[in-house]
Design a protein around this motif. Sequence first.
Motif, PDB file in Angstrom:
ATOM      1  N   GLU A 135      -7.845  11.417   0.530  1.00 57.72           N
ATOM      2  CA  GLU A 135      -6.491  11.242   0.709  1.00 57.72           C
ATOM      3  C   GLU A 135      -5.478  12.041   0.467  1.00 57.72           C
ATOM      4  OE1 GLU A 135      -5.431   8.060  -2.128  1.00 57.72           O
ATOM      5  OE2 GLU A 135      -7.299   6.760  -1.544  1.00 57.72           O
ATOM      6  N   ALA A 136      -5.603  13.280  -0.259  1.00 58.92           N
ATOM      7  CA  ALA A 136      -4.800  14.427  -0.520  1.00 58.92           C
ATOM      8  C   ALA A 136      -4.648  15.098   0.869  1.00 58.92           C
ATOM      9  CB  ALA A 136      -5.412  15.246  -1.464  1.00 58.92           C
ATOM     10  N   GLU A 137      -5.824  15.334   1.572  1.00 63.37           N
ATOM     11  CA  GLU A 137      -5.701  16.005   2.760  1.00 63.37           C
ATOM     12  C   GLU A 137      -5.096  15.185   3.832  1.00 63.37           C
ATOM     13  OE1 GLU A 137      -9.822  16.753   3.914  1.00 63.37           O
ATOM     14  OE2 GLU A 137     -10.180  18.323   2.247  1.00 63.37           O
ATOM     15  N   THR A 138      -5.254  14.083   3.923  1.00 63.84           N
ATOM     16  CA  THR A 138      -4.432  13.238   4.848  1.00 63.84           C
ATOM     17  C   THR A 138      -2.937  13.337   4.639  1.00 63.84           C
ATOM     18  OG1 THR A 138      -6.390  11.644   5.188  1.00 63.84           O
ATOM     19  CG2 THR A 138      -4.113  10.770   5.817  1.00 63.84           C
ATOM     20  N   ASN A 148       0.677  -1.169  -0.042  1.00 59.14           N
ATOM     21  CA  ASN A 148      -0.140   0.054  -0.140  1.00 59.14           C
ATOM     22  C   ASN A 148       0.914   1.309   0.129  1.00 59.14           C
ATOM     23  OD1 ASN A 148      -2.854   1.149   0.383  1.00 59.14           O
ATOM     24  ND2 ASN A 148      -1.832   1.931   1.771  1.00 59.14           N
ATOM     25  N   LYS A 149       2.063   1.165   0.672  1.00 59.93           N
ATOM     26  CA  LYS A 149       2.906   2.317   0.573  1.00 59.93           C
ATOM     27  C   LYS A 149       3.377   2.616  -0.880  1.00 59.93           C
ATOM     28  CE  LYS A 149       4.647   1.962   5.330  1.00 59.93           C
ATOM     29  NZ  LYS A 149       5.712   1.915   6.423  1.00 59.93           N
ATOM     30  N   ARG A 150       3.624   1.355  -1.559  1.00 58.29           N
ATOM     31  CA  ARG A 150       4.059   1.546  -2.902  1.00 58.29           C
ATOM     32  C   ARG A 150       3.064   2.523  -3.758  1.00 58.29           C
ATOM     33  NH1 ARG A 150       2.157  -0.610  -7.330  1.00 58.29           N
ATOM     34  NH2 ARG A 150       0.891  -1.792  -6.138  1.00 58.29           N
ATOM     35  N   TYR A 151       1.710   1.896  -3.496  1.00 59.91           N
ATOM     36  CA  TYR A 151       0.512   2.464  -4.303  1.00 59.91           C
ATOM     37  C   TYR A 151       0.309   4.089  -3.867  1.00 59.91           C
ATOM     38  CZ  TYR A 151      -4.257   3.149  -5.571  1.00 59.91           C
ATOM     39  OH  TYR A 151      -5.421   3.595  -5.914  1.00 59.91           O
ATOM     40  N   VAL A 152       0.653   4.463  -2.514  1.00 62.22           N
ATOM     41  CA  VAL A 152       0.502   5.673  -2.295  1.00 62.22           C
ATOM     42  C   VAL A 152       1.985   6.394  -2.842  1.00 62.22           C
ATOM     43  CG1 VAL A 152       0.434   7.614  -0.385  1.00 62.22           C
ATOM     44  CG2 VAL A 152      -0.750   5.563  -0.012  1.00 62.22           C
ATOM     45  N   ARG A 153       2.688   5.931  -2.869  1.00 61.70           N
ATOM     46  CA  ARG A 153       4.163   6.827  -3.535  1.00 61.70           C
ATOM     47  C   ARG A 153       3.839   6.808  -5.031  1.00 61.70           C
ATOM     48  NH1 ARG A 153       7.288   3.092  -0.283  1.00 61.70           N
ATOM     49  NH2 ARG A 153       7.672   1.695  -2.156  1.00 61.70           N
ATOM     50  N   ALA A 199       3.604  10.520  -7.285  1.00 64.47           N
ATOM     51  CA  ALA A 199       4.514  10.643  -8.170  1.00 64.47           C
ATOM     52  C   ALA A 199       3.540  11.089  -9.104  1.00 64.47           C
ATOM     53  CB  ALA A 199       5.514   9.584  -8.505  1.00 64.47           C
ATOM     54  N   GLY A 200       2.319  10.598  -9.520  1.00 61.35           N
ATOM     55  CA  GLY A 200       1.618  11.112 -10.605  1.00 61.35           C
ATOM     56  C   GLY A 200       0.543  12.284 -10.232  1.00 61.35           C
ATOM     57  N   GLY A 201       1.079  13.081  -8.975  1.00 59.68           N
ATOM     58  CA  GLY A 201       0.481  14.285  -8.833  1.00 59.68           C
ATOM     59  C   GLY A 201      -0.947  14.294  -8.174  1.00 59.68           C
ATOM     60  N   GLY A 202      -1.127  12.997  -7.782  1.00 56.77           N
ATOM     61  CA  GLY A 202      -2.718  12.741  -7.286  1.00 56.77           C
ATOM     62  C   GLY A 202      -3.769  12.208  -8.082  1.00 56.77           C
ATOM     63  N   VAL A 203      -3.218  12.195  -9.707  1.00 60.19           N
ATOM     64  CA  VAL A 203      -4.141  11.525 -10.436  1.00 60.19           C
ATOM     65  C   VAL A 203      -4.460  10.381 -10.294  1.00 60.19           C
ATOM     66  CG1 VAL A 203      -4.193  11.045 -13.020  1.00 60.19           C
ATOM     67  CG2 VAL A 203      -3.166  13.009 -12.264  1.00 60.19           C
ATOM     68  N   ARG A 209      -1.463  15.649   3.081  1.00 60.32           N
ATOM     69  CA  ARG A 209      -0.858  17.025   3.424  1.00 60.32           C
ATOM     70  C   ARG A 209      -0.585  17.353   4.881  1.00 60.32           C
ATOM     71  NH1 ARG A 209      -4.843  18.646  -0.318  1.00 60.32           N
ATOM     72  NH2 ARG A 209      -4.110  19.110  -2.234  1.00 60.32           N
ATOM     73  N   LYS A 210      -1.526  16.624   5.865  1.00 65.38           N
ATOM     74  CA  LYS A 210      -1.388  16.637   7.155  1.00 65.38           C
ATOM     75  C   LYS A 210      -0.026  16.117   7.659  1.00 65.38           C
ATOM     76  CE  LYS A 210      -6.136  16.690   8.426  1.00 65.38           C
ATOM     77  NZ  LYS A 210      -7.443  15.855   8.957  1.00 65.38           N
ATOM     78  N   GLU A 211       0.287  14.969   6.723  1.00 62.47           N
ATOM     79  CA  GLU A 211       1.836  14.392   7.223  1.00 62.47           C
ATOM     80  C   GLU A 211       2.839  14.976   6.387  1.00 62.47           C
ATOM     81  OE1 GLU A 211       1.071  10.404   5.439  1.00 62.47           O
ATOM     82  OE2 GLU A 211      -0.302   9.965   7.101  1.00 62.47           O
ATOM     83  N   GLY A 212       2.565  16.409   5.848  1.00 59.03           N
ATOM     84  CA  GLY A 212       3.780  16.976   5.113  1.00 59.03           C
ATOM     85  C   GLY A 212       4.026  16.858   4.020  1.00 59.03           C
ATOM     86  N   ILE A 213       3.233  16.181   3.177  1.00 57.52           N
ATOM     87  CA  ILE A 213       3.556  15.491   1.877  1.00 57.52           C
ATOM     88  C   ILE A 213       2.670  16.361   0.849  1.00 57.52           C
ATOM     89  CG2 ILE A 213       3.357  13.739   0.186  1.00 57.52           C
ATOM     90  CD1 ILE A 213       3.568  11.803   2.542  1.00 57.52           C
ATOM     91  N   ASP A 214       3.206  17.048  -0.081  1.00 54.49           N
ATOM     92  CA  ASP A 214       2.712  17.965  -0.933  1.00 54.49           C
ATOM     93  C   ASP A 214       2.133  16.949  -2.157  1.00 54.49           C
ATOM     94  OD1 ASP A 214       1.129  19.880  -2.427  1.00 54.49           O
ATOM     95  OD2 ASP A 214       3.020  21.409  -2.354  1.00 54.49           O
ATOM     96  N   VAL A 215       0.879  16.837  -2.361  1.00 57.56           N
ATOM     97  CA  VAL A 215       0.614  15.915  -3.595  1.00 57.56           C
ATOM     98  C   VAL A 215       0.527  16.812  -4.808  1.00 57.56           C
ATOM     99  CG1 VAL A 215      -0.568  14.348  -2.426  1.00 57.56           C
ATOM    100  CG2 VAL A 215      -2.102  16.255  -3.073  1.00 57.56           C
ATOM    101  N   ASP A 216       0.584  18.126  -4.760  1.00 59.49           N
ATOM    102  CA  ASP A 216       0.493  19.119  -5.821  1.00 59.49           C
ATOM    103  C   ASP A 216       1.739  19.517  -6.393  1.00 59.49           C
ATOM    104  OD1 ASP A 216      -2.553  19.228  -5.808  1.00 59.49           O
ATOM    105  OD2 ASP A 216      -2.247  20.834  -4.270  1.00 59.49           O
ATOM    106  N   ALA A 217       2.673  19.045  -5.624  1.00 61.53           N
ATOM    107  CA  ALA A 217       3.978  19.637  -5.966  1.00 61.53           C
ATOM    108  C   ALA A 217       4.828  18.800  -7.254  1.00 61.53           C
ATOM    109  CB  ALA A 217       4.892  19.308  -4.881  1.00 61.53           C
TER     110      ALA A 217
END
Length: 576
Positions: A563-566, A364-369, A373-377, A568-576
Amino acid sequence: MADSRQLSPTSTLHDDRDQRQHASSALEKVDLAEKGSAVPYDGAGTAESPYIVKFLDGEQANPQNWTKTKKWTITANSAISTLCIAFGSSVVSAAIPELTTVFGKDLTVLTLSVSLYVLGFALGPLLWAPFSEQWGRRPIFIITYALFAIFNIPCAVAKNVETLLVCRFLAGFFGSSPLTNSGGVISDMFSASERALAVSLYAAAPFAGPVIGPIVGGFVIMNTSWHWIFWILTIFSFVMLFSGALNPETYAPVLLRRRAAALQKETGKVYRSMYDLHPMFAAPFAVKMKAALLRPFLLLIKEPICSLFALYTSAVYGMLYCFFGAFPLVFEYARGWSPGISGLAFIPVGLGMVGAIVANVFDNKRYVRKLIAGGGVPLAPEERLPLCCVAGVVLPLGLFAFAWTTLPHVHWIASMIFSVFFGFSMVAIFLTMLTYLVDAYLLMAASALAANAVLRSLLGFAFPLFTRQMFNKMGNQWALTFLAFLALVMAPIPFIFYIYGPKIRARSTFAPQHKPAAPAAAAPPTASVNVSRTVTRTFTREEIEREEVAMMDLRQTESRREEAETLRKEGIDVDA
């Protein structure tokens, strides 16, 4: 006035910025409404324009906003309640040889004490899942689990085989409620990005229980009478009944419906739950029951995704119950082990299951990474299948090796090692299949999982009935080799869907969230009178299904927002 986003049955309005500007907290808003002051809900409080009751931003009454401690306590409680049900399916297997003498019946008849119990797993969820969506998770759990615990008592004191078999079926039928509803409890509390570990814990319970059962049953039958097998199950079930009764209600449509009814009674104004604005929730119970009962079978017939994965997981599940009859033959009779020690042979299978849970968390961590990497797509559901492909290869190899290391002259440790691979593959296939079906069908995932559960339990019912005969006719090694060949034949299934899954889903009529949104998805921008019509109108099953299709894309969008909000709370910017 409610916008289209607020009319969604899946939205908790986390981005309701206008409301955050007019009150200091969501709880203060609810208190004001209950005291008759400024109402925090859209609407005018009339029959034509009712107040639309919803969870407000940050409100602690929303199960999604409960503390992690509370969520995980409820999750653990639900998982152990499910484990108790599954434990009951196999604990009796160690007593079957003795029961043949006690009741004067042959082995096949007494094997029905396992098979009929599992048959209840196939039929019960067809009722308990829609019942829980109508009246809530908690009352259905308490009623059905109480009956499960009660029907274990006649099994312990049975004077004839008819009493034993009838009560075993009824215990399985009523006890099957947590097999489906516990998954619903988890989805009620956790967002999509948080629920991987919780789902792994819950999903492993139906497999861990049958592994623990023969171990306990073997030592009980060595040291006391067969009656105590059922007394232990009865005590376990009553403990989990009282423990599970402490869980609060988690199903949002029921919670908001109760709040609307309480506010309407207190204030005299008209309140409606936001969920009741949607025909999927507002339709008459009889119509919803018809859809819930028919759709799983339609999916099995019309959907190759459901039918093939159901066949695959059902065969693997059947192999597990086949092992209950095979392990005594392999270890107790061929090697001369006692019933208790023979039951310990299931421990490596359990270790393999734990390994599959750990592997699923890392996958699942692989899936989230990959999602980041795909910008949240959104990723295709097929991204859930790599672990299933690995397990599909490991399963037949493990079974082949296990089959030919069970020879008496081969040290027992070799067969123990290879049984680990069976436990790993079984749970890995089940977990990845579960997430794949949820991603592919979304709002119809409950029906897809119900279809899978029905076929899986039917094979779990059938396999024990011919296990002894098959092993006696073919011999231990060739009977196990036959199971390995069966696993080998089905091994290409996850690879087929991994490669051709998008094309198969494109032809699906039940997995439409990967197609352009239907025109009906757009909610009417105005006219509160239309809200009233939606609340009071009777909808047909076909209309419910069309509305579910229309809501699919919105549900997927909101799940990605969570998912994106969670992240961001962990310090990961999915829009970057």
